[in-house]
Motif scaffolding. Structure first.
Motif, mmCIF file in Angstrom:
data_model
loop_
_atom_site.group_PDB
_atom_site.id
_atom_site.type_symbol
_atom_site.label_atom_id
_atom_site.label_comp_id
_atom_site.label_asym_id
_atom_site.label_seq_id
_atom_site.Cartn_x
_atom_site.Cartn_y
_atom_site.Cartn_z
ATOM 1 N N THR A 149 -0.063 6.640 2.512
ATOM 2 C CA THR A 149 0.921 6.632 3.607
ATOM 3 C C THR A 149 0.785 5.383 4.474
ATOM 4 O O THR A 149 -0.255 4.721 4.486
ATOM 5 C CB THR A 149 0.733 7.862 4.507
ATOM 6 N N SER A 177 -3.162 4.697 6.097
ATOM 7 C CA SER A 177 -3.307 3.273 6.449
ATOM 8 C C SER A 177 -4.574 3.055 7.264
ATOM 9 O O SER A 177 -4.916 3.867 8.124
ATOM 10 C CB SER A 177 -2.096 2.832 7.262
ATOM 11 N N GLU A 178 -5.218 1.930 7.037
ATOM 12 C CA GLU A 178 -6.409 1.585 7.829
ATOM 13 C C GLU A 178 -6.069 1.502 9.328
ATOM 14 O O GLU A 178 -6.937 1.629 10.180
ATOM 15 C CB GLU A 178 -6.971 0.228 7.381
ATOM 16 N N GLY A 227 5.477 3.133 2.160
ATOM 17 C CA GLY A 227 5.042 1.851 2.727
ATOM 18 C C GLY A 227 6.059 0.771 2.432
ATOM 19 O O GLY A 227 7.227 1.059 2.147
ATOM 20 N N GLY A 228 5.617 -0.474 2.478
ATOM 21 C CA GLY A 228 6.524 -1.609 2.312
ATOM 22 C C GLY A 228 6.937 -1.809 0.860
ATOM 23 O O GLY A 228 6.250 -1.375 -0.076
ATOM 24 N N THR A 231 4.405 -3.792 -1.426
ATOM 25 C CA THR A 231 3.265 -2.960 -1.842
ATOM 26 C C THR A 231 3.724 -1.938 -2.875
ATOM 27 O O THR A 231 3.027 -1.670 -3.858
ATOM 28 C CB THR A 231 2.636 -2.221 -0.636
ATOM 29 N N LEU A 250 10.193 3.454 0.506
ATOM 30 C CA LEU A 250 9.922 2.081 0.957
ATOM 31 C C LEU A 250 10.764 1.702 2.176
ATOM 32 O O LEU A 250 11.218 2.558 2.901
ATOM 33 C CB LEU A 250 10.154 1.134 -0.222
ATOM 34 N N GLU A 384 13.674 -6.504 6.689
ATOM 35 C CA GLU A 384 13.223 -5.421 7.563
ATOM 36 C C GLU A 384 12.289 -6.005 8.621
ATOM 37 O O GLU A 384 11.346 -6.736 8.285
ATOM 38 C CB GLU A 384 12.470 -4.379 6.736
HETATM 39 P P1 NAP Z 1 2.169 -1.291 3.635
HETATM 40 O O1 NAP Z 1 1.504 -2.508 4.144
HETATM 41 O O2 NAP Z 1 2.932 -1.388 2.380
HETATM 42 O O3 NAP Z 1 1.039 -0.172 3.545
HETATM 43 C C1 NAP Z 1 1.309 1.156 3.182
HETATM 44 C C2 NAP Z 1 0.057 1.794 2.632
HETATM 45 O O4 NAP Z 1 -0.311 1.130 1.435
HETATM 46 C C3 NAP Z 1 -1.150 1.685 3.545
HETATM 47 O O5 NAP Z 1 -1.948 2.835 3.417
HETATM 48 C C4 NAP Z 1 -1.845 0.476 2.982
HETATM 49 O O6 NAP Z 1 -3.195 0.399 3.319
HETATM 50 C C5 NAP Z 1 -1.670 0.707 1.508
HETATM 51 N N1 NAP Z 1 -1.846 -0.472 0.683
HETATM 52 C C6 NAP Z 1 -1.877 -1.770 1.038
HETATM 53 N N2 NAP Z 1 -2.049 -2.565 -0.047
HETATM 54 C C7 NAP Z 1 -2.131 -1.737 -1.110
HETATM 55 C C8 NAP Z 1 -2.292 -1.949 -2.516
HETATM 56 N N3 NAP Z 1 -2.411 -3.169 -3.038
HETATM 57 N N4 NAP Z 1 -2.318 -0.876 -3.326
HETATM 58 C C9 NAP Z 1 -2.182 0.364 -2.828
HETATM 59 N N5 NAP Z 1 -2.033 0.629 -1.508
HETATM 60 C C10 NAP Z 1 -2.000 -0.416 -0.657
HETATM 61 O O7 NAP Z 1 3.195 -0.723 4.710
HETATM 62 P P2 NAP Z 1 2.936 -0.458 6.242
HETATM 63 O O8 NAP Z 1 2.928 -1.752 6.985
HETATM 64 O O9 NAP Z 1 1.799 0.474 6.413
HETATM 65 O O10 NAP Z 1 4.222 0.384 6.616
HETATM 66 C C11 NAP Z 1 5.441 -0.175 6.938
HETATM 67 C C12 NAP Z 1 6.412 -0.044 5.790
HETATM 68 O O11 NAP Z 1 6.495 1.312 5.377
HETATM 69 C C13 NAP Z 1 7.816 -0.438 6.167
HETATM 70 O O12 NAP Z 1 8.390 -1.212 5.137
HETATM 71 C C14 NAP Z 1 8.529 0.887 6.283
HETATM 72 O O13 NAP Z 1 9.927 0.824 6.087
HETATM 73 C C15 NAP Z 1 7.863 1.672 5.221
HETATM 74 N N6 NAP Z 1 8.049 3.109 5.450
HETATM 75 C C16 NAP Z 1 8.861 3.784 4.598
HETATM 76 C C17 NAP Z 1 9.111 5.145 4.822
HETATM 77 C C18 NAP Z 1 9.994 5.939 3.904
HETATM 78 O O14 NAP Z 1 9.880 7.153 3.919
HETATM 79 N N7 NAP Z 1 10.859 5.326 3.112
HETATM 80 C C19 NAP Z 1 8.518 5.782 5.917
HETATM 81 C C20 NAP Z 1 7.694 5.049 6.759
HETATM 82 C C21 NAP Z 1 7.460 3.714 6.513
HETATM 83 P P3 NAP Z 1 -3.649 -0.472 4.602
HETATM 84 O O15 NAP Z 1 -2.672 -0.206 5.701
HETATM 85 O O16 NAP Z 1 -4.977 0.088 4.884
HETATM 86 O O17 NAP Z 1 -3.627 -1.886 4.162
#
Ligand code: NAP
Length: 493
Positions: A149, A177-178, A227-228, A231, A250, A384
């Motif tokens: 998440t 997330s960290e 997440g993004g 990722t 995403l 975004e």
């Molecule tokens: P992110 O950087 O993609 O991180 C999401 C999760 O993935 C975190 O737990 C992160 O860990 C982990 N992660 C990072 N690198 C990874 C890898 N190589 N392999 C597997 N996992 C990895 O996103 P964020 O900044 O936390 O969140 C913002 C994004 O989430 C935005 O784009 C937003 O639109 C999206 N989002 C989507 C929804 C939906 O339901 N569609 C809902 C909420 C948010 P760390 O944080 O510990 O690095």
């Protein structure tokens, strides 16, 4: 003094095997208020093998009704602990207490919703041409599900995954997330109290490396990720190594459309809800406001007036309307996107600068920011931002607004404000998005499907169908014919 959290593996609370820890920072005052373990590869292996053992020896064998009892207990505990949990979540990610508390109760509803499905995961009887064959399907759990998440709504986003995964009979390894892991770890304590057997729910913490190792693991059966987009693509590549099915929730750049015939004041409130709620740090943010030309100036004036009154402050204060960005990296990203907007030639009509004011000195505050006369091709309209930055774009007619709405790599949500039923149906059909809100925005229910198209991902959460993403179909064919068969030709009758 900061709180020292542990991970939850196989029913035990443990430190990282390397003793490495990460600091977690309160974005309102930049104080380190907690530390979390950085899981090692060994810890990850341990969590997966605990989940595997629990799946094979206990979880897949117990009845749906028993799983439901534990899930309902978890929901009750979440309701009881909503106040405490929301204070922790707000401290962790800066989201308003009025929203985090609401999300705890909403999550409790989510567990109850899926608890109600545990004994309704039916197979089917398949009618065949050959009357001597009896064919039926079973829906079976997948096994070990990895749930990852993002930081913006840890418990609510987790519920969308954990509730259907458990209801369908899977065991899980969770990685939050960290930047906001605390409430997920606290949820582990509620899972324990609710009576889930050891190993059914495992929670490990750490940075992206943990997620990377987890999603490449050969001993998992499902990944659900929020997440993004970048990722998400990486996780999808990791998963392909072992052909593990993935659900991807995403990012977005959702259009919020106001027609001339709309109830203007309600539409303006909807525009505020779309972009300034959660300080814009929500995947469904209505970050592109498309406004019909005849009412463009009127809407912009009302919107700016309303946005000027938004009260920034301590997110723990129930009267605050916008809190800080959740972490330093996100803060810097929002500011750099605002700079890109200024350079692109769009009109900055509100915000955009540093925030001053009592109580705002140490937080990662970004003011409500509005760019007018934005072109849809500009980066502020295409990328975004995940912050309180709105692009307002005029449109001439229905054809043009549909083109603008769909000219985006994303397709998560959308909003339409109109009193014309014909437009309602035409736009709902043509907009490329997982959700179309009509005369509302940012409204959710555990039973209403949620998810995206295009670069916003695939799979649906929160609805009855979501449980199917955590099951696979097995076909069972029983022959009760009296006569023998030709062994050299496939029997097709
Ligand atoms: P992110 O950087 O993609 O991180 C999401 C999760 O993935 C975190 O737990 C992160 O860990 C982990 N992660 C990072 N690198 C990874 C890898 N190589 N392999 C597997 N996992 C990895 O996103 P964020 O900044 O936390 O969140 C913002 C994004 O989430 C935005 O784009 C937003 O639109 C999206 N989002 C989507 C929804 C939906 O339901 N569609 C809902 C909420 C948010 P760390 O944080 O510990 O690095």
């Amino acid at each position: 003094m900061s709180n020292k959290y542990k991970m939850f593996i196989d029913g035990e609370w443990v430190d990282s095997s390397t003793n490495e820890r990460l600091e977690t920072v309160n974005p309102y005052n930049q104080e380190v208020w907690a530390t979390i373990p950085q899981a090692s590869n060994k810890d990850i292996d341990d969590s997966i093998s605990a989940a595997r053992t629990a799946f094979e020896t206990i979880w897949k064998k117990i009845s749906g009704a028993e799983r439901a009892n534990m899930m309902v207990k978890l929901a009750d505990l979440l309701d009881q602990e909503a106040e405490r949990m929301s204070i922790l979540e707000t401290t962790d990610n800066g989201k308003l207490i009025r929203e985090t508390k609401n999300q705890m109760h909403f999550s409790a509803k989510g567990y109850r919703f899926f608890a109600g499905l545990t004994d309704k995961i039916y197979g089917e009887v398949i009618p065949l041409e050959n009357q001597d064959l009896f064919d039926y399907t079973r829906r079976e759990p997948l096994g070990v599900a990895v749930l990852i998440t993002s930081w913006n709504s840890p418990i609510s986003l987790l519920t969308n995954k954990l509730a259907p995964a458990l209801a369908a009979g899977n065991t899980v390894v969770i990685k939050p997330s960290e930047h906001a892991s605390v409430t997920t770890l606290e949820l582990g304590k509620l899972v324990e109290k609710a009576g889930f057997p050891p190993g059914v729910v495992n929670i490990i913490t750490g940075d992206g490396r943990v997620g990377d190792y987890l999603t490449k693991h050969p001993n998992i059966n499902k990944i659900s990720f929020t997440g993004g987009t970048e990722t998400g693509k990486r996780i999808s590549r990791n998963a392909s190594e072992n052909l593990v099915p993935v659900t991807l929730e995403l990012g977005g750049k959702s259009p919020n459309i106001i027609f001339e015939d709309a109830e203007i004041d309600r539409a303006v409130t909807g525009a505020v809800a779309g972009i300034f709620a959660a300080s814009g740090q929500t995947c469904i943010a209505g970050s592109r406001l498309l406004v019909h030309r005849p009412i463009y100036n009127q809407v912009l004036t009302k919107l700016v007036e309303k946005a000027k009154t938004i009260k920034l402050g301590n997110p723990l204060d129930p009267t605050t309307e916008m809190g800080p960005a959740a972490n330093e990296a996100q803060y810097s990203r929002i500011l750099s996107m605002i700079e890109a907007g200024k350079e692109s030639g769009a009109d900055l009509v509100l915000g955009g600068n540093e925030v001053n004011g009592e109580g705002l000195e140490k937080g990662y505050f970004v003011p409500p920011t509005i760019f007018a006369n934005v072109e849809n091709s500009m980066s502020i309209a295409q990328e975004e931002i995940f912050g309180p930055v709105l692009s307002v774009i005029p449109f001439k007619d229905e054809d043009e607004v549909l083109q603008l709405a769909n000219e985006s790599k994303f397709g998560l949500a959308s909003g339409v404000w109109t009193t014309d039923m014909r437009k309602v149906h035409r736009l709902s059909r043509e907009i490329q998005a997982g959700t179309v809100w009509i005369n509302t925005y940012r409204t959710a229910a555990p039973s209403a499907p949620f998810g995206g198209v295009k670069m916003s991902g695939y799979g649906r959460e929160r609805c009855i169908q979501a449980i199917h993403d955590y099951t696979r179909i097995k076909n069972v064919m029983i022959n009760y014919a009296e006569d023998d068969r030709d062994p050299f030709s496939m029997q097709t009758k």
